[in-house]
Design a protein around this motif. Structure first.
Motif, PDB file in Angstrom:
ATOM      1  N   TYR A 153      -0.837 -10.643 -58.137  1.00 16.83           N
ATOM      2  CA  TYR A 153       0.065 -10.473 -58.945  1.00 16.83           C
ATOM      3  C   TYR A 153       1.492 -11.723 -58.789  1.00 16.83           C
ATOM      4  N   ALA A 154       1.433 -12.069 -57.521  1.00 19.97           N
ATOM      5  CA  ALA A 154       2.245 -13.256 -57.627  1.00 19.97           C
ATOM      6  C   ALA A 154       1.865 -14.339 -57.975  1.00 19.97           C
ATOM      7  N   ASP A 155       0.304 -14.883 -58.305  1.00 21.77           N
ATOM      8  CA  ASP A 155      -0.048 -15.884 -58.818  1.00 21.77           C
ATOM      9  C   ASP A 155       0.274 -15.772 -60.569  1.00 21.77           C
ATOM     10  N   TYR A 156       0.243 -14.321 -60.821  1.00 27.48           N
ATOM     11  CA  TYR A 156       0.549 -14.217 -62.330  1.00 27.48           C
ATOM     12  C   TYR A 156       1.960 -14.582 -62.673  1.00 27.48           C
ATOM     13  N   LYS A 157       2.851 -13.982 -61.773  1.00 24.05           N
ATOM     14  CA  LYS A 157       4.322 -14.271 -61.837  1.00 24.05           C
ATOM     15  C   LYS A 157       4.660 -15.795 -61.887  1.00 24.05           C
ATOM     16  N   ALA A 158       3.958 -16.623 -61.121  1.00 29.24           N
ATOM     17  CA  ALA A 158       3.955 -17.891 -61.147  1.00 29.24           C
ATOM     18  C   ALA A 158       3.372 -18.774 -62.180  1.00 29.24           C
ATOM     19  N   ASN A 159       2.483 -18.114 -63.103  1.00 31.28           N
ATOM     20  CA  ASN A 159       1.953 -18.819 -64.052  1.00 31.28           C
ATOM     21  C   ASN A 159       2.033 -17.979 -65.442  1.00 31.28           C
ATOM     22  N   ALA A 160       2.810 -16.907 -65.292  1.00 30.04           N
ATOM     23  CA  ALA A 160       2.900 -16.112 -66.739  1.00 30.04           C
ATOM     24  C   ALA A 160       3.319 -16.822 -67.800  1.00 30.04           C
ATOM     25  N   GLN A 161       3.812 -18.039 -68.049  1.00 30.49           N
ATOM     26  CA  GLN A 161       4.223 -18.592 -69.078  1.00 30.49           C
ATOM     27  C   GLN A 161       2.932 -19.360 -69.953  1.00 30.49           C
ATOM     28  N   SER A 162       1.850 -19.600 -68.943  1.00 32.48           N
ATOM     29  CA  SER A 162       0.668 -20.294 -69.517  1.00 32.48           C
ATOM     30  C   SER A 162      -0.448 -19.356 -69.946  1.00 32.48           C
ATOM     31  N   LEU A 163      -0.140 -17.855 -69.614  1.00 33.94           N
ATOM     32  CA  LEU A 163      -1.167 -16.958 -69.894  1.00 33.94           C
ATOM     33  C   LEU A 163      -0.944 -16.109 -71.043  1.00 33.94           C
ATOM     34  N   PRO A 164      -1.713 -15.479 -71.618  1.00 33.55           N
ATOM     35  CA  PRO A 164      -1.476 -14.474 -72.660  1.00 33.55           C
ATOM     36  C   PRO A 164      -0.599 -13.193 -72.239  1.00 33.55           C
ATOM     37  N   GLN A 202       7.562  -5.742 -52.101  1.00 32.99           N
ATOM     38  CA  GLN A 202       7.627  -7.149 -52.702  1.00 32.99           C
ATOM     39  C   GLN A 202       6.794  -7.895 -53.079  1.00 32.99           C
ATOM     40  N   GLU A 203       5.580  -7.823 -52.865  1.00 33.48           N
ATOM     41  CA  GLU A 203       4.309  -8.447 -53.556  1.00 33.48           C
ATOM     42  C   GLU A 203       4.120  -8.022 -54.855  1.00 33.48           C
ATOM     43  N   LEU A 204       4.314  -6.616 -55.168  1.00 33.90           N
ATOM     44  CA  LEU A 204       3.930  -5.961 -56.356  1.00 33.90           C
ATOM     45  C   LEU A 204       5.083  -5.747 -57.527  1.00 33.90           C
ATOM     46  N   GLU A 205       6.257  -6.216 -56.897  1.00 36.39           N
ATOM     47  CA  GLU A 205       7.396  -5.760 -57.616  1.00 36.39           C
ATOM     48  C   GLU A 205       7.784  -4.532 -58.143  1.00 36.39           C
ATOM     49  N   ILE A 206       7.479  -3.337 -57.362  1.00 33.40           N
ATOM     50  CA  ILE A 206       7.479  -2.035 -57.274  1.00 33.40           C
ATOM     51  C   ILE A 206       8.837  -1.703 -56.494  1.00 33.40           C
ATOM     52  N   ILE A 229     -13.183 -10.792 -73.333  1.00 32.52           N
ATOM     53  CA  ILE A 229     -12.694 -10.930 -72.030  1.00 32.52           C
ATOM     54  C   ILE A 229     -11.375  -9.602 -71.988  1.00 32.52           C
ATOM     55  N   GLN A 230     -10.684  -9.654 -72.988  1.00 30.39           N
ATOM     56  CA  GLN A 230      -9.507  -8.668 -73.122  1.00 30.39           C
ATOM     57  C   GLN A 230      -9.903  -7.189 -72.979  1.00 30.39           C
ATOM     58  N   GLN A 231     -11.224  -6.688 -73.255  1.00 33.73           N
ATOM     59  CA  GLN A 231     -11.917  -5.622 -73.318  1.00 33.73           C
ATOM     60  C   GLN A 231     -12.398  -5.383 -71.737  1.00 33.73           C
ATOM     61  N   ALA A 232     -12.820  -6.294 -71.299  1.00 31.99           N
ATOM     62  CA  ALA A 232     -13.263  -6.006 -69.817  1.00 31.99           C
ATOM     63  C   ALA A 232     -11.998  -6.033 -68.918  1.00 31.99           C
ATOM     64  N   LEU A 233     -11.104  -6.672 -69.124  1.00 35.78           N
ATOM     65  CA  LEU A 233      -9.817  -6.564 -68.231  1.00 35.78           C
ATOM     66  C   LEU A 233      -9.141  -5.039 -68.515  1.00 35.78           C
ATOM     67  N   ASN A 234      -9.527  -4.651 -69.727  1.00 32.46           N
ATOM     68  CA  ASN A 234      -8.557  -3.435 -69.808  1.00 32.46           C
ATOM     69  C   ASN A 234      -9.689  -2.279 -69.361  1.00 32.46           C
ATOM     70  N   LYS A 235     -10.901  -2.376 -69.180  1.00 30.69           N
ATOM     71  CA  LYS A 235     -11.723  -1.400 -68.585  1.00 30.69           C
ATOM     72  C   LYS A 235     -11.449  -0.897 -67.352  1.00 30.69           C
ATOM     73  N   GLN A 287      -3.418  -3.621 -67.678  1.00 30.58           N
ATOM     74  CA  GLN A 287      -3.708  -4.787 -66.909  1.00 30.58           C
ATOM     75  C   GLN A 287      -2.794  -5.240 -65.917  1.00 30.58           C
ATOM     76  N   LEU A 288      -1.654  -4.772 -66.071  1.00 33.34           N
ATOM     77  CA  LEU A 288      -0.764  -5.199 -64.866  1.00 33.34           C
ATOM     78  C   LEU A 288      -0.906  -4.322 -63.701  1.00 33.34           C
ATOM     79  N   THR A 289      -1.201  -3.087 -64.176  1.00 28.80           N
ATOM     80  CA  THR A 289      -1.479  -2.146 -63.013  1.00 28.80           C
ATOM     81  C   THR A 289      -3.045  -2.539 -62.266  1.00 28.80           C
ATOM     82  N   LYS A 290      -3.638  -2.973 -63.019  1.00 31.79           N
ATOM     83  CA  LYS A 290      -4.990  -3.388 -62.310  1.00 31.79           C
ATOM     84  C   LYS A 290      -4.973  -4.580 -61.457  1.00 31.79           C
ATOM     85  N   LEU A 291      -3.883  -5.462 -62.103  1.00 36.12           N
ATOM     86  CA  LEU A 291      -3.637  -6.847 -61.333  1.00 36.12           C
ATOM     87  C   LEU A 291      -3.068  -6.279 -59.764  1.00 36.12           C
TER      88      LEU A 291
END
Length: 281
Positions: free
Chosen positions: A88-99, A131-135, A44-50, A105-109
């Motif tokens: 990306y907003a979903d990731y920020k809301a659930n970052a504590q439960s994710l690897p 705002q949505e991407l925190e850039i 999974i990690q390899q696929a997300l990094n591809k 990967q952040l760029t891709k998301l």
């Protein structure tokens, strides 16, 4: 100018493949048939990094991947779901439960978040994207947009004067569970509307054909009556010409007869005078 430069870059780079990496994902699906546990997590990690893989639905549906739901590898399954359906907003809301996520990967998301926003609105302001991407920096945002276009995720035009992205096209993301019925309802509504429109068009075509045929009949009738009038006028003119010729011939004969009698002294006038002199004697 900067605006022209941005438009030229986007126009040139928008011709790159835009299949979302479906072909590249296939190799991970093949490997997922035998990968279990930690091997599946690594896959999974390899696929997300591809770099060129942006769709994950087929990998997410693999049975060995779904088995992570009941193991210590569940966070990796949740992360894969995030890349398939989330932002990306979903990731920020659930970052504590994710690897932990890599910079790649952040760029891709973030790129996938741009795709999701492009599906909702064709004009995306820089302020909304930042705002949505925190850039925080506009230049960094524009570089990300240009990279997304180069990757075939979107097609559009950067308007640096108005500070917005004008989206012309965006790839489709993986379908969320439960979205299929909604999509089918939308498509059915579209089909019904198209069928109604088709009936209207058919009625318009029928009306136009009838009007055309009636016009042809009216034209033929007019031409027929016109020919009839022309024929009648020709006959009338011929008759009048014939009568005129006959009258001229009659006048000519009458003149000739009188001339003969005059020369003999026996014309009508001389006869009349003769009769008058005779009576007097």
């Amino acid at each position: 100018t900067q605006s022209t430069w941005g438009e030229l870059v986007i126009f040139f780079m928008s011709s790159v493949s835009d299949d979302g990496g479906c072909g590249a994902l296939e190799q991970f699906c093949i490997l997922a048939k035998t990968a279990r546990g930690k091997a599946c997590e690594a896959l999974i990690q390899q696929a997300l990094n591809k770099p060129n893989v942006f769709v994950f639905g087929e990998l997410l549906d693999m049975s060995n991947v779904q088995e992570l739901e009941h193991t210590d590898g569940k966070p990796w399954l949740q992360l894969l779901r995030l890349f398939a359906h989330g932002t990306y907003a979903d990731y920020k809301a659930n970052a504590q439960s994710l690897p932990p996520m890599t910079a790649q990967q952040l760029t891709k998301l973030r790129q996938l978040t741009i795709v999701a926003l492009a599906g909702q609105n064709k004009i995306l302001s820089y302020a909304l994207l930042q705002q949505e991407l925190e850039i925080p920096h506009v230049r960094e945002l524009e570089d990300l947009i240009i990279e997304s276009i180069y990757s075939g995720l979107i097609k559009g035009r950067l308007d640096q004067k108005s500070n917005h992205l004008e989206v012309h096209y965006a790839i489709g993301r993986d379908i969320r569970p439960g979205e299929l019925e909604s999509m089918m309802t939308t498509l059915q509504s579209w089909c019904d509307g198209s069928e109604q429109l088709l009936h209207v068009i058919e009625d318009k075509i029928k009306f136009a054909n009838n009007a055309h045929n009636q016009s042809k009949r009216d034209t033929q009738d007019f031409n027929s009556r016109l020919d009839s009038v022309k024929s009648s006028m020709k006959m009338q003119m011929a008759a009048e010409s014939s009568r005129s010729m006959t009258g001229q011939e009659f006048d000519s004969h009458e003149y000739n007869d009188e001339e003969k009698h005059r020369r003999r002294g026996r014309g009508p006038t001389s006869r009349l005078l003769g009769s008058l002199f005779t009576r007097k004697g």
